[in-house]
Motif scaffolding. Sequence first.
Motif, mmCIF file in Angstrom:
data_model
loop_
_atom_site.group_PDB
_atom_site.id
_atom_site.type_symbol
_atom_site.label_atom_id
_atom_site.label_comp_id
_atom_site.label_asym_id
_atom_site.label_seq_id
_atom_site.Cartn_x
_atom_site.Cartn_y
_atom_site.Cartn_z
ATOM 1 N N VAL A 24 -0.157 7.900 14.577
ATOM 2 C CA VAL A 24 -0.596 7.071 15.703
ATOM 3 C C VAL A 24 -1.746 6.160 15.261
ATOM 4 O O VAL A 24 -1.757 4.954 15.542
ATOM 5 N N VAL A 25 -2.700 6.725 14.557
ATOM 6 C CA VAL A 25 -3.825 5.942 14.042
ATOM 7 C C VAL A 25 -3.322 4.853 13.100
ATOM 8 O O VAL A 25 -3.793 3.709 13.127
ATOM 9 N N SER A 26 -2.325 5.188 12.283
ATOM 10 C CA SER A 26 -1.782 4.216 11.334
ATOM 11 C C SER A 26 -1.099 3.047 12.014
ATOM 12 O O SER A 26 -0.980 1.962 11.437
ATOM 13 N N SER A 27 -0.646 3.251 13.229
ATOM 14 C CA SER A 27 0.040 2.174 13.956
ATOM 15 C C SER A 27 -0.930 1.160 14.542
ATOM 16 O O SER A 27 -0.517 0.088 14.992
ATOM 17 N N LEU A 28 -2.221 1.488 14.539
ATOM 18 C CA LEU A 28 -3.242 0.577 15.068
ATOM 19 C C LEU A 28 -3.671 -0.417 13.994
ATOM 20 O O LEU A 28 -3.687 -0.082 12.805
ATOM 21 N N PRO A 29 -4.044 -1.636 14.380
ATOM 22 C CA PRO A 29 -4.458 -2.640 13.387
ATOM 23 C C PRO A 29 -5.897 -2.423 12.902
ATOM 24 O O PRO A 29 -6.767 -3.286 13.049
ATOM 25 N N LEU A 30 -6.127 -1.254 12.319
ATOM 26 C CA LEU A 30 -7.446 -0.886 11.831
ATOM 27 C C LEU A 30 -7.639 -1.303 10.383
ATOM 28 O O LEU A 30 -6.721 -1.180 9.560
ATOM 29 N N HIS A 31 -8.847 -1.755 10.071
ATOM 30 C CA HIS A 31 -9.209 -2.039 8.693
ATOM 31 C C HIS A 31 -9.838 -0.823 8.018
ATOM 32 O O HIS A 31 -9.609 -0.589 6.837
ATOM 33 N N GLN A 85 -2.942 8.897 -0.301
ATOM 34 C CA GLN A 85 -2.877 8.200 0.971
ATOM 35 C C GLN A 85 -1.581 7.402 1.072
ATOM 36 O O GLN A 85 -1.248 6.623 0.195
ATOM 37 N N GLY A 86 -0.849 7.626 2.171
ATOM 38 C CA GLY A 86 0.402 6.922 2.385
ATOM 39 C C GLY A 86 1.636 7.649 1.909
ATOM 40 O O GLY A 86 2.755 7.206 2.171
ATOM 41 N N LYS A 87 1.470 8.774 1.213
ATOM 42 C CA LYS A 87 2.637 9.471 0.656
ATOM 43 C C LYS A 87 3.650 9.812 1.740
ATOM 44 O O LYS A 87 4.861 9.669 1.532
ATOM 45 N N TYR A 88 3.178 10.285 2.883
ATOM 46 C CA TYR A 88 4.075 10.667 3.959
ATOM 47 C C TYR A 88 3.898 9.782 5.192
ATOM 48 O O TYR A 88 4.268 10.169 6.301
ATOM 49 N N ALA A 89 3.326 8.593 5.008
ATOM 50 C CA ALA A 89 3.056 7.718 6.141
ATOM 51 C C ALA A 89 4.358 7.221 6.764
ATOM 52 O O ALA A 89 5.302 6.862 6.061
ATOM 53 N N SER A 90 4.387 7.217 8.090
ATOM 54 C CA SER A 90 5.562 6.708 8.798
ATOM 55 C C SER A 90 5.348 5.272 9.251
ATOM 56 O O SER A 90 6.269 4.624 9.735
ATOM 57 N N HIS A 91 4.116 4.742 9.099
ATOM 58 C CA HIS A 91 3.823 3.357 9.439
ATOM 59 C C HIS A 91 3.170 2.724 8.233
ATOM 60 O O HIS A 91 2.049 3.076 7.870
ATOM 61 N N ASN A 92 3.852 1.798 7.585
ATOM 62 C CA ASN A 92 3.301 1.143 6.404
ATOM 63 C C ASN A 92 3.144 -0.360 6.575
ATOM 64 O O ASN A 92 2.995 -1.082 5.614
ATOM 65 N N SER A 93 3.221 -0.833 7.827
ATOM 66 C CA SER A 93 3.048 -2.258 8.066
ATOM 67 C C SER A 93 1.644 -2.685 7.656
ATOM 68 O O SER A 93 0.675 -1.981 7.909
ATOM 69 N N SER A 94 1.536 -3.836 7.035
ATOM 70 C CA SER A 94 0.231 -4.316 6.576
ATOM 71 C C SER A 94 -0.460 -5.093 7.681
ATOM 72 O O SER A 94 0.073 -6.076 8.183
ATOM 73 N N PHE A 95 -1.656 -4.628 8.071
ATOM 74 C CA PHE A 95 -2.447 -5.323 9.062
ATOM 75 C C PHE A 95 -3.601 -6.088 8.419
ATOM 76 O O PHE A 95 -4.336 -6.775 9.102
ATOM 77 N N LEU A 96 -3.798 -5.896 7.099
ATOM 78 C CA LEU A 96 -4.973 -6.481 6.459
ATOM 79 C C LEU A 96 -4.665 -7.855 5.872
ATOM 80 O O LEU A 96 -3.543 -8.128 5.509
#
Length: 310
Positions: A204-211, A299-310
Amino acid sequence: MGKKRYNDYGDWLKKHFPFRVQKIMVDAGFTCPNRDGTKGVGGCIYCNNRSFSPFYCDARKTISQQISDGKAFFGRKYHDMRYLVYFQAYSNTYSDLDTLCGKYEEALSEDDVAGIIIGTRPDCVSTPLLDYLQQLGSHVFVAVEYGIESVKDHTLRTINRGHDFSCSQKAIEATASRGIHTGAHVILGLPGEDANECLLQASVVSSLPLHFLKIHHLQVLKGTLLAQMHEQSAIRIFEVSEYISLLAEYISRLRENILLERFVTLSPKEMVLAPKWGLKSQEFTNMLEGYMERHDLWQGKYASHNSSFL
């Protein structure tokens, strides 16, 4: 990510600025809507602001005086330093726009200040303020850091947060859409949240456009409602080995380009009831990195959201 198995905020700062930067915390004299009666009283159940305020951070002093005292402290360690002024204490967007602009601009007017970082709540920002920060950020470093704490509304009610997760989403999206450096912090192990719920939070946190993101363990401080709950054995506190295991798995589920700034919160020993790990920040980080190495996690090994917000 280099040799590290996570995207380190400190490494990013070194690349972003052509000079060494150091945070200086200031107390601008603000409060919070769940302290002054607007939404509640007493604040969040875990909060004792004195636990993270350095000696030079004192609302009785002007912003300029606090910066001067902070520079004198850090200047003994390093030369040719520039500073990021961190408005940390309570909610630093909780006032009228003229007052806020005056505080921020007082900080930016000081010599060797390269930018500001504003810690606040997601229910304490407005469109005019974000528009102002967008304009300010066009010529100086500006970051806004929101307390998410949890993505579960029932947990937010339990900890007397005074807002829901939807509020966090909207504030983060509105801030990031303006090109402002946008960060957040979460606490792992809040009352009612087990390890599995903590891990589900990562996507859920990964889906937010956080830097950038700060991750804290749950810490019980004297003078808080959480301390009373701890005395009644109403909450569970992680052992250091449990927390390291959980944190490593959490990081592996985070979007790989979120910058990770901190993994623990370390308060003065005399204020801490639990946990009492007896570790310095770097010692903990070394243990975490060793665990991730041994278990082949990154970091990111099992991430379900990998969209780039940066």
